[in-house]
Design a protein around this motif. Structure first.
Motif, PDB file in Angstrom:
ATOM      1  N   LEU A 123       8.667  11.687   8.446  1.00  0.00           N
ATOM      2  CA  LEU A 123       8.985  11.911   7.037  1.00  0.00           C
ATOM      3  C   LEU A 123      10.147  11.011   6.666  1.00  0.00           C
ATOM      4  CD1 LEU A 123       8.927  15.835   7.023  1.00  0.00           C
ATOM      5  CD2 LEU A 123       7.108  14.310   6.198  1.00  0.00           C
ATOM      6  N   ALA A 124      10.085  10.413   5.497  1.00  0.00           N
ATOM      7  CA  ALA A 124      11.162   9.541   5.013  1.00  0.00           C
ATOM      8  C   ALA A 124      11.514   8.468   6.034  1.00  0.00           C
ATOM      9  CB  ALA A 124      12.392  10.364   4.636  1.00  0.00           C
ATOM     10  N   GLY A 125      10.481   7.933   6.713  1.00  0.00           N
ATOM     11  CA  GLY A 125      10.664   6.801   7.586  1.00  0.00           C
ATOM     12  C   GLY A 125      11.179   7.085   8.973  1.00  0.00           C
ATOM     13  N   ALA A 126      11.254   8.352   9.368  1.00  0.00           N
ATOM     14  CA  ALA A 126      11.761   8.677  10.707  1.00  0.00           C
ATOM     15  C   ALA A 126      11.069   9.925  11.223  1.00  0.00           C
ATOM     16  CB  ALA A 126      13.277   8.888  10.668  1.00  0.00           C
ATOM     17  N   ASP A 127      11.113  10.123  12.541  1.00  0.00           N
ATOM     18  CA  ASP A 127      10.550  11.329  13.130  1.00  0.00           C
ATOM     19  C   ASP A 127      11.483  12.509  12.877  1.00  0.00           C
ATOM     20  OD1 ASP A 127       8.320  10.026  14.149  1.00  0.00           O
ATOM     21  OD2 ASP A 127       9.360   9.462  15.997  1.00  0.00           O
ATOM     22  N   ARG A 128      10.923  13.604  12.387  1.00  0.00           N
ATOM     23  CA  ARG A 128      11.710  14.795  12.044  1.00  0.00           C
ATOM     24  C   ARG A 128      11.105  16.012  12.737  1.00  0.00           C
ATOM     25  NH1 ARG A 128      15.687  12.062   8.881  1.00  0.00           N
ATOM     26  NH2 ARG A 128      14.555  10.493   7.656  1.00  0.00           N
ATOM     27  N   ARG A 184      -0.355  20.142  12.223  1.00  0.00           N
ATOM     28  CA  ARG A 184      -0.068  18.713  12.045  1.00  0.00           C
ATOM     29  C   ARG A 184       0.235  18.435  10.572  1.00  0.00           C
ATOM     30  NH1 ARG A 184      -5.487  19.502  12.472  1.00  0.00           N
ATOM     31  NH2 ARG A 184      -6.853  18.586  10.902  1.00  0.00           N
ATOM     32  N   LEU A 185       0.699  17.209  10.324  1.00  0.00           N
ATOM     33  CA  LEU A 185       0.857  16.749   8.949  1.00  0.00           C
ATOM     34  C   LEU A 185      -0.525  16.424   8.399  1.00  0.00           C
ATOM     35  CD1 LEU A 185       2.878  15.917   6.696  1.00  0.00           C
ATOM     36  CD2 LEU A 185       2.807  13.609   7.642  1.00  0.00           C
ATOM     37  N   ASP A 186      -0.928  17.113   7.355  1.00  0.00           N
ATOM     38  CA  ASP A 186      -2.240  16.936   6.750  1.00  0.00           C
ATOM     39  C   ASP A 186      -2.445  15.485   6.300  1.00  0.00           C
ATOM     40  OD1 ASP A 186      -4.671  17.717   5.183  1.00  0.00           O
ATOM     41  OD2 ASP A 186      -3.337  17.232   3.510  1.00  0.00           O
ATOM     42  N   LEU A 187      -3.656  14.966   6.466  1.00  0.00           N
ATOM     43  CA  LEU A 187      -3.941  13.583   6.117  1.00  0.00           C
ATOM     44  C   LEU A 187      -3.698  13.311   4.638  1.00  0.00           C
ATOM     45  CD1 LEU A 187      -4.969  10.761   6.791  1.00  0.00           C
ATOM     46  CD2 LEU A 187      -7.318  11.624   6.530  1.00  0.00           C
ATOM     47  N   GLY A 188      -4.119  14.224   3.773  1.00  0.00           N
ATOM     48  CA  GLY A 188      -3.898  14.022   2.348  1.00  0.00           C
ATOM     49  C   GLY A 188      -2.417  13.923   2.012  1.00  0.00           C
ATOM     50  N   THR A 189      -1.623  14.810   2.606  1.00  0.00           N
ATOM     51  CA  THR A 189      -0.179  14.754   2.388  1.00  0.00           C
ATOM     52  C   THR A 189       0.386  13.436   2.893  1.00  0.00           C
ATOM     53  OG1 THR A 189       0.031  17.160   2.528  1.00  0.00           O
ATOM     54  CG2 THR A 189       2.018  15.865   2.924  1.00  0.00           C
ATOM     55  N   SER A 190      -0.087  12.982   4.056  1.00  0.00           N
ATOM     56  CA  SER A 190       0.363  11.716   4.601  1.00  0.00           C
ATOM     57  C   SER A 190       0.044  10.554   3.659  1.00  0.00           C
ATOM     58  CB  SER A 190      -0.289  11.493   5.968  1.00  0.00           C
ATOM     59  OG  SER A 190       0.116  10.275   6.528  1.00  0.00           O
ATOM     60  N   VAL A 191      -1.151  10.567   3.075  1.00  0.00           N
ATOM     61  CA  VAL A 191      -1.519   9.531   2.106  1.00  0.00           C
ATOM     62  C   VAL A 191      -0.582   9.567   0.906  1.00  0.00           C
ATOM     63  CG1 VAL A 191      -3.306   8.842   0.447  1.00  0.00           C
ATOM     64  CG2 VAL A 191      -3.933   9.357   2.821  1.00  0.00           C
ATOM     65  N   LEU A 192      -0.311  10.736   0.397  1.00  0.00           N
ATOM     66  CA  LEU A 192       0.587  10.864  -0.753  1.00  0.00           C
ATOM     67  C   LEU A 192       1.966  10.292  -0.432  1.00  0.00           C
ATOM     68  CD1 LEU A 192       1.163  12.019  -3.611  1.00  0.00           C
ATOM     69  CD2 LEU A 192       1.850  14.151  -2.471  1.00  0.00           C
ATOM     70  N   LEU A 193       2.517  10.650   0.727  1.00  0.00           N
ATOM     71  CA  LEU A 193       3.862  10.210   1.075  1.00  0.00           C
ATOM     72  C   LEU A 193       3.918   8.696   1.297  1.00  0.00           C
ATOM     73  CD1 LEU A 193       5.062  13.059   3.477  1.00  0.00           C
ATOM     74  CD2 LEU A 193       5.189  12.902   0.979  1.00  0.00           C
ATOM     75  N   ARG A 194       2.827   8.121   1.771  1.00  0.00           N
ATOM     76  CA  ARG A 194       2.819   6.673   2.016  1.00  0.00           C
ATOM     77  C   ARG A 194       2.593   5.858   0.752  1.00  0.00           C
ATOM     78  NH1 ARG A 194      -0.716   7.773   6.235  1.00  0.00           N
ATOM     79  NH2 ARG A 194      -2.361   6.636   5.152  1.00  0.00           N
ATOM     80  N   HIS A 195       1.839   6.388  -0.188  1.00  0.00           N
ATOM     81  CA  HIS A 195       1.378   5.562  -1.302  1.00  0.00           C
ATOM     82  C   HIS A 195       1.989   5.904  -2.658  1.00  0.00           C
ATOM     83  CE1 HIS A 195      -1.560   3.341   1.050  1.00  0.00           C
ATOM     84  NE2 HIS A 195      -1.853   4.482   1.662  1.00  0.00           N
TER      85      HIS A 195
END
Length: 213
Positions: free
Chosen positions: A35-40, A53-64
């Motif tokens: 999260l925010a560019g680092a392992d938390r 796990r971190l949901d794929l949709g959430t991961s897409v949102l945070l990246r894009h």
């Protein structure tokens, strides 16, 4: 309170979205997520969406999605165990992040993970604890599509109108679960001058942007 995956750990799916007090056993454990560019390190449990796990949709949102607002009020609508709220709060320490969910266990996990990561600008609340006159500079959400259109539409039209002037919202929705039709519906419901549009696409998801002039 997201939707891209189904039932986990033997818990009824609707418990994640509709139960203030989940009936499943509260088995808390820690995960390491980026999260925010680092392992938390974060805390998760049963009865909360994406407890393993971190949901794929959430991961897409945070990246894009674009960088969060650097100040003001930001809403994480349907925060679950808090990955969006944590990501935004870490990137925008001068903003106040309101993490909203019906699930009390989800809110407890969000508060716990905030403490684990030294984050002090998250307020994890239920709807009744959210100040009625509060407006938001940004809204971020992986909304619960599988609760049904009526519930989803009511949720979105309760909170999107609370965007401040010049504010924006970022929602992540699977393409095969109706992201494009949701954009069309939002443009038919939002006040004149507001706009819903595709902001980004990745891994079968769309990031939908809603802007208030």
């Amino acid at each position: 309170m997201s939707v891209s995956e189904g039932q986990e750990t033997g818990v009824r799916r609707d418990e994640q979205y509709f139960s203030a007090q989940p009936s499943s056993e509260d088995r808390r454990r820690q995960l390491s997520v980026k999260l925010a560019g680092a392992d938390r390190h974060v805390e998760v449990s049963n009865g909360v969406f994406s407890a393993s796990r971190l949901d794929l949709g959430t991961s897409v949102l945070l990246r894009h999605a674009p960088a969060p607002a650097q100040s003001g009020n930001i809403l994480d609508l349907g925060c679950g165990w808090g990955p969006i709220a944590l990501h935004v709060a870490l990137l925008s320490p001068r903003a106040k992040v309101w993490a909203l969910d019906i699930n009390e266990r989800a809110l407890e996990l969000t508060r716990s993970s905030a403490m684990l990561n030294g984050v002090s600008n998250i307020e994890a609340v239920t709807a009744q604890d959210l100040p009625a006159d509060l407006s938001f500079d940004q809204i971020w959400s992986n909304p619960p599509i599988r609760v049904g259109k009526e519930v989803l539409h009511n949720l979105l039209m309760t909170y999107l109108p609370r965007l401040s002037q010049g504010g924006s919202a970022y929602l992540v929705v699977q393409r095969n679960l109706g992201s494009d039709s949701l954009i069309t519906w939002l443009n038919g419901q939002l006040p004149q001058g507001w706009e819903a549009s595709k902001y980004a696409s990745s891994k079968g998801y769309r990031v939908v942007e809603v802007t208030r002039p």
